[in-house]
Motif scaffolding. Structure first.
Motif, PDB file in Angstrom:
ATOM      1  N   TYR A  71      75.312  57.674   8.389  1.00 37.00           N
ATOM      2  CA  TYR A  71      76.259  56.565   8.376  1.00 37.00           C
ATOM      3  C   TYR A  71      75.518  55.233   8.379  1.00 37.00           C
ATOM      4  O   TYR A  71      74.428  55.106   8.932  1.00 37.00           O
ATOM      5  CB  TYR A  71      77.182  56.634   9.603  1.00 37.00           C
ATOM      6  N   ARG A  72      76.166  54.243   7.785  1.00 39.25           N
ATOM      7  CA  ARG A  72      75.623  52.887   7.737  1.00 39.25           C
ATOM      8  C   ARG A  72      76.576  51.952   8.468  1.00 39.25           C
ATOM      9  O   ARG A  72      77.792  51.982   8.247  1.00 39.25           O
ATOM     10  CB  ARG A  72      75.442  52.433   6.293  1.00 39.25           C
ATOM     11  N   SER A  73      76.025  51.125   9.337  1.00 40.52           N
ATOM     12  CA  SER A  73      76.834  50.187  10.103  1.00 40.52           C
ATOM     13  C   SER A  73      76.023  48.913  10.311  1.00 40.52           C
ATOM     14  O   SER A  73      74.982  48.705   9.679  1.00 40.52           O
ATOM     15  CB  SER A  73      77.252  50.820  11.438  1.00 40.52           C
ATOM     16  N   SER A  74      76.491  48.053  11.207  1.00 37.73           N
ATOM     17  CA  SER A  74      75.790  46.809  11.489  1.00 37.73           C
ATOM     18  C   SER A  74      76.036  46.410  12.934  1.00 37.73           C
ATOM     19  O   SER A  74      76.950  46.915  13.596  1.00 37.73           O
ATOM     20  CB  SER A  74      76.253  45.690  10.543  1.00 37.73           C
ATOM     21  N   LEU A  75      75.214  45.489  13.411  1.00 40.42           N
ATOM     22  CA  LEU A  75      75.282  45.061  14.804  1.00 40.42           C
ATOM     23  C   LEU A  75      74.934  43.592  14.892  1.00 40.42           C
ATOM     24  O   LEU A  75      73.865  43.173  14.440  1.00 40.42           O
ATOM     25  CB  LEU A  75      74.319  45.892  15.652  1.00 40.42           C
ATOM     26  N   GLY A  76      75.834  42.805  15.455  1.00 35.99           N
ATOM     27  CA  GLY A  76      75.596  41.383  15.620  1.00 35.99           C
ATOM     28  C   GLY A  76      74.747  41.084  16.838  1.00 35.99           C
ATOM     29  O   GLY A  76      74.458  41.958  17.663  1.00 35.99           O
ATOM     30  N   ALA A  77      74.334  39.845  16.950  1.00 35.08           N
ATOM     31  CA  ALA A  77      73.528  39.419  18.086  1.00 35.08           C
ATOM     32  C   ALA A  77      74.341  39.517  19.367  1.00 35.08           C
ATOM     33  O   ALA A  77      75.536  39.210  19.399  1.00 35.08           O
ATOM     34  CB  ALA A  77      73.054  37.978  17.878  1.00 35.08           C
ATOM     35  N   GLU A  78      73.701  39.962  20.427  1.00 34.46           N
ATOM     36  CA  GLU A  78      74.322  40.092  21.748  1.00 34.46           C
ATOM     37  C   GLU A  78      75.602  40.910  21.666  1.00 34.46           C
ATOM     38  O   GLU A  78      76.620  40.576  22.275  1.00 34.46           O
ATOM     39  CB  GLU A  78      74.610  38.712  22.356  1.00 34.46           C
ATOM     40  N   ALA A  79      75.561  42.005  20.930  1.00 36.04           N
ATOM     41  CA  ALA A  79      76.744  42.832  20.742  1.00 36.04           C
ATOM     42  C   ALA A  79      76.432  44.280  21.101  1.00 36.04           C
ATOM     43  O   ALA A  79      75.279  44.696  21.149  1.00 36.04           O
ATOM     44  CB  ALA A  79      77.232  42.745  19.299  1.00 36.04           C
ATOM     45  N   THR A  80      77.507  45.038  21.349  1.00 33.01           N
ATOM     46  CA  THR A  80      77.421  46.476  21.567  1.00 33.01           C
ATOM     47  C   THR A  80      78.440  47.157  20.661  1.00 33.01           C
ATOM     48  O   THR A  80      79.588  46.732  20.590  1.00 33.01           O
ATOM     49  CB  THR A  80      77.699  46.852  23.035  1.00 33.01           C
ATOM     50  N   ALA A  81      78.016  48.182  19.951  1.00 31.37           N
ATOM     51  CA  ALA A  81      78.898  48.921  19.057  1.00 31.37           C
ATOM     52  C   ALA A  81      79.009  50.358  19.544  1.00 31.37           C
ATOM     53  O   ALA A  81      78.017  50.975  19.929  1.00 31.37           O
ATOM     54  CB  ALA A  81      78.366  48.886  17.628  1.00 31.37           C
ATOM     55  N   HIS A  82      80.248  50.890  19.524  1.00 33.40           N
ATOM     56  CA  HIS A  82      80.503  52.244  20.001  1.00 33.40           C
ATOM     57  C   HIS A  82      80.908  53.148  18.845  1.00 33.40           C
ATOM     58  O   HIS A  82      81.601  52.732  17.911  1.00 33.40           O
ATOM     59  CB  HIS A  82      81.614  52.236  21.059  1.00 33.40           C
ATOM     60  N   TYR A  83      80.478  54.412  18.963  1.00 33.12           N
ATOM     61  CA  TYR A  83      80.815  55.451  17.997  1.00 33.12           C
ATOM     62  C   TYR A  83      81.096  56.728  18.792  1.00 33.12           C
ATOM     63  O   TYR A  83      80.737  56.834  19.970  1.00 33.12           O
ATOM     64  CB  TYR A  83      79.671  55.670  17.001  1.00 33.12           C
ATOM     65  N   ALA A 161      81.692  71.339  25.427  1.00 33.68           N
ATOM     66  CA  ALA A 161      82.114  71.028  24.057  1.00 33.68           C
ATOM     67  C   ALA A 161      83.223  69.988  24.146  1.00 33.68           C
ATOM     68  O   ALA A 161      84.345  70.284  24.578  1.00 33.68           O
ATOM     69  CB  ALA A 161      82.620  72.291  23.369  1.00 33.68           C
ATOM     70  N   GLU A 162      82.918  68.748  23.762  1.00 34.55           N
ATOM     71  CA  GLU A 162      83.880  67.660  23.876  1.00 34.55           C
ATOM     72  C   GLU A 162      83.415  66.478  23.034  1.00 34.55           C
ATOM     73  O   GLU A 162      82.425  66.553  22.302  1.00 34.55           O
ATOM     74  CB  GLU A 162      84.036  67.235  25.333  1.00 34.55           C
ATOM     75  N   THR A 163      84.123  65.365  23.161  1.00 33.85           N
ATOM     76  CA  THR A 163      83.774  64.143  22.434  1.00 33.85           C
ATOM     77  C   THR A 163      82.853  63.283  23.287  1.00 33.85           C
ATOM     78  O   THR A 163      83.146  62.998  24.455  1.00 33.85           O
ATOM     79  CB  THR A 163      85.043  63.348  22.071  1.00 33.85           C
ATOM     80  N   TYR A 164      81.748  62.868  22.697  1.00 33.51           N
ATOM     81  CA  TYR A 164      80.756  62.053  23.389  1.00 33.51           C
ATOM     82  C   TYR A 164      80.734  60.641  22.802  1.00 33.51           C
ATOM     83  O   TYR A 164      80.989  60.442  21.608  1.00 33.51           O
ATOM     84  CB  TYR A 164      79.364  62.688  23.270  1.00 33.51           C
ATOM     85  N   ASP A 165      80.418  59.676  23.648  1.00 39.38           N
ATOM     86  CA  ASP A 165      80.364  58.273  23.238  1.00 39.38           C
ATOM     87  C   ASP A 165      78.924  57.858  22.967  1.00 39.38           C
ATOM     88  O   ASP A 165      78.008  58.177  23.741  1.00 39.38           O
ATOM     89  CB  ASP A 165      80.955  57.376  24.333  1.00 39.38           C
ATOM     90  N   ILE A 166      78.733  57.144  21.867  1.00 36.28           N
ATOM     91  CA  ILE A 166      77.426  56.593  21.499  1.00 36.28           C
ATOM     92  C   ILE A 166      77.539  55.075  21.551  1.00 36.28           C
ATOM     93  O   ILE A 166      78.359  54.489  20.835  1.00 36.28           O
ATOM     94  CB  ILE A 166      77.007  57.024  20.086  1.00 36.28           C
ATOM     95  N   ALA A 167      76.752  54.443  22.380  1.00 39.71           N
ATOM     96  CA  ALA A 167      76.766  52.983  22.485  1.00 39.71           C
ATOM     97  C   ALA A 167      75.429  52.427  22.013  1.00 39.71           C
ATOM     98  O   ALA A 167      74.369  52.861  22.466  1.00 39.71           O
ATOM     99  CB  ALA A 167      77.030  52.549  23.925  1.00 39.71           C
ATOM    100  N   VAL A 168      75.481  51.471  21.099  1.00 33.47           N
ATOM    101  CA  VAL A 168      74.279  50.817  20.582  1.00 33.47           C
ATOM    102  C   VAL A 168      74.351  49.351  20.973  1.00 33.47           C
ATOM    103  O   VAL A 168      75.248  48.622  20.549  1.00 33.47           O
ATOM    104  CB  VAL A 168      74.178  50.953  19.049  1.00 33.47           C
ATOM    105  N   GLU A 169      73.399  48.921  21.794  1.00 31.99           N
ATOM    106  CA  GLU A 169      73.389  47.553  22.318  1.00 31.99           C
ATOM    107  C   GLU A 169      72.209  46.782  21.769  1.00 31.99           C
ATOM    108  O   GLU A 169      71.082  47.255  21.768  1.00 31.99           O
ATOM    109  CB  GLU A 169      73.328  47.576  23.843  1.00 31.99           C
TER     110      GLU A 169
END
Length: 491
Positions: A71-83, A161-169
């Motif tokens: 997957y391709r995404s983006s991340l702004g300054a001082e931001a956190t993105a969740h997947y 077996a469940e849904t896991y959160d991915i956080a990119v800071e």
């Protein structure tokens, strides 16, 4: 076509059509060039077919990632993105995040800048966290972090077996350049074993260095990232790396084999520049098949040849994951091991070099042994016959121009790459014309060609435009000659 030519002969209106259509034809020149090259902020070639996703500010409503997809995404300054990602309760999972900052001399960065990736279960328990930074040298280049979910007997968390959160800071110093960073995300799974593995790591292994292969080497230009990394076998390989560039290579390392890497940065061609020292000038980093950092070395540069040697690592073994040292535990599975070679932009600023000759001396020692008894195909975590062939042929790579990448080149390297002398047994296969991406079954990490379908289409359009524009200009010349002749006859 005849109707068009008739209109071209009709006075001012015809001349206007000539100008417009000829201009469109000539636009084929810059359009084709634009398709072949990318800006400095887009020097990383993302995986072909990568799906675009937009991370959310919280885990609620975060986009869902599928294992095995990129997957391709983006991340702004001082931001956190969740997947989000659904994981079963049987396979180990590795979530890789490659952060791609803008490049160039106008980008200010600190060595501590980077991203932090965290994996959590549905109850908010942290499974793993890793931070990837520029580490040495305050200049931007692609970095990668990997978080893992390991299924363990008697494990207390992150086993279901469940849904896991991915956080990119995003992590950055206050005076660092802001702006948006590109992200590439991938979830790879490692199947479980038929029978439980040992809970202890290897007690001993050969930690002695080996004699690097000799010879002048064979030319193989590196790729822009993991997806077009140039495939190498054991031997001597050379490339020209521009200041500020990061070139990627990949080496197949099977179960029971050891990888040794020695890298050299050649002398400056500007003898008057010798004496000025650049710290953290030459950086070499190794990643494993999950794209997790293994080890890295850097060195200073003063115009004279400089070299680095990665510390000896244990043979690839499943039980290495039990070892306490991270670089040893990372040698836990077979597959493509990636090398990132970076030259500090200050090498150009202080020493005047536009590009530096880099030589890689790669040794893959030992014979492959029987793989672990996985319950299913190992996917990325194996070496196939197709992988070995790709390494021999040099699949992947990019055509570099400054910080830009000309994507119109063949996957096997640019047409002007020399094959090198290859005058020793250790100088590699001598084959430089790559065969394109490896088609190895179950090896989805094989590099994709640097020529995408879109760029190929633009090339066709550009060539067609050039041909049409040239033909119209020739017709315009004939038309003008005839018109002038008619005027002369009437006079």
């Amino acid at each position: 076509m005849r109707g068009l030519m008739r209109r071209l002969m009709e006075g001012r209106r015809g001349r206007a059509w000539v100008a417009v259509v000829a201009g469109v034809g000539l636009c084929g020149v810059p359009a084709s060039a634009g398709a072949a090259g990318t800006g400095a902020s887009d020097a990383y070639v993302f995986a072909e077919g990568a799906q675009n996703v937009r991370g959310t500010q919280s885990s609620t409503g975060a986009p869902r990632l599928t294992t095995g997809e990129t997957y391709r995404s983006s991340l702004g300054a001082e931001a956190t993105a969740h997947y989000r990602v659904n994981l079963d309760g049987a396979a180990n999972a590795y979530v890789s995040v490659v952060a791609v900052p803008p490049l160039g001399s106008g980008v200010k960065a600190a060595s501590s800048d980077g991203v932090t990736v965290t994996l959590q279960d549905s109850g908010g328990n942290e499974c793993d966290s890793q931070r990837a930074t520029f580490r040495s040298g305050a200049y931007p280049r692609p970095v990668a972090a990997v978080v893992e979910r390991l299924v363990k007997t008697g494990g207390l968390r992150c086993q279901a077996a469940e849904t896991y959160d991915i956080a990119v800071e995003r992590v950055a110093e206050a005076d660092s350049t802001g702006g948006t960073w590109g992200l590439e995300l991938k979830v790879a799974t490692e199947p479980g074993l038929v029978t439980s593995a040992s809970t202890e790591g290897p007690r001993s292994w050969s930690s002695a260095s080996v004699q690097p292969p000799s010879g002048t080497g064979t030319q193989r230009s590196g790729g822009t990232g993991f997806n077009d990394a140039r495939a190498l076998s054991g031997g001597v390989w050379k490339d020209r790396v521009g200041s500020g560039q990061s070139h990627f290579f990949r080496v197949p390392v099977d179960w029971g084999q050891q990888l040794y890497v020695d890298a050299e940065l050649g002398a400056s061609t500007d003898r008057s520049a010798h004496g000025g020292t650049v710290t953290d000038a030459f950086d070499v980093q190794l990643y494993n098949p999950a794209r997790a950092p293994v080890t890295a070395k850097d060195t200073l540069y003063a115009g004279e040849p400089a070299s680095v040697s990665l510390d000896p690592l244990p043979p690839v073994a499943y039980e290495n994951r039990q070892l306490s040292r991270d670089e040893q535990a990372a040698m836990r599975f077979a597959g493509w091991y990636y090398l990132k070679v970076t030259v500090n932009p200050a090498v150009a600023e202080k020493l005047g070099d536009k590009s530096s000759l880099v030589t890689l001396r790669v040794t893959v020692d030992g014979n492959a042994v029987r793989p672990p008894d996985y319950v299913r195909d190992a996917g990325d975590f194996q070496v196939t016959e197709a992988d070995l062939k790709a390494a021999e042929n040099g699949a992947g790579g990019a055509v570099w121009k400054g910080l830009e990448v000309a994507r119109g080149g063949a996957a096997g390297g640019s047409a002007d790459e020399g094959r090198g002398s290859g005058d020793s047994a250790g100088s590699g296969s001598g084959a430089d014309a790559g065969s394109g991406p490896s088609a190895g079954a179950g090896s989805s990490s094989a590099a994709s060609s640097s020529t995408s379908p879109g760029s190929a289409a633009m090339t066709v359009i550009g060539v067609a435009g050039i041909g049409t524009g040239t033909a119209l200009l020739l017709w315009l010349g004939v038309w003008r000659f005839v018109a002038v002749r008619r005027v002369g006859v009437r006079n």
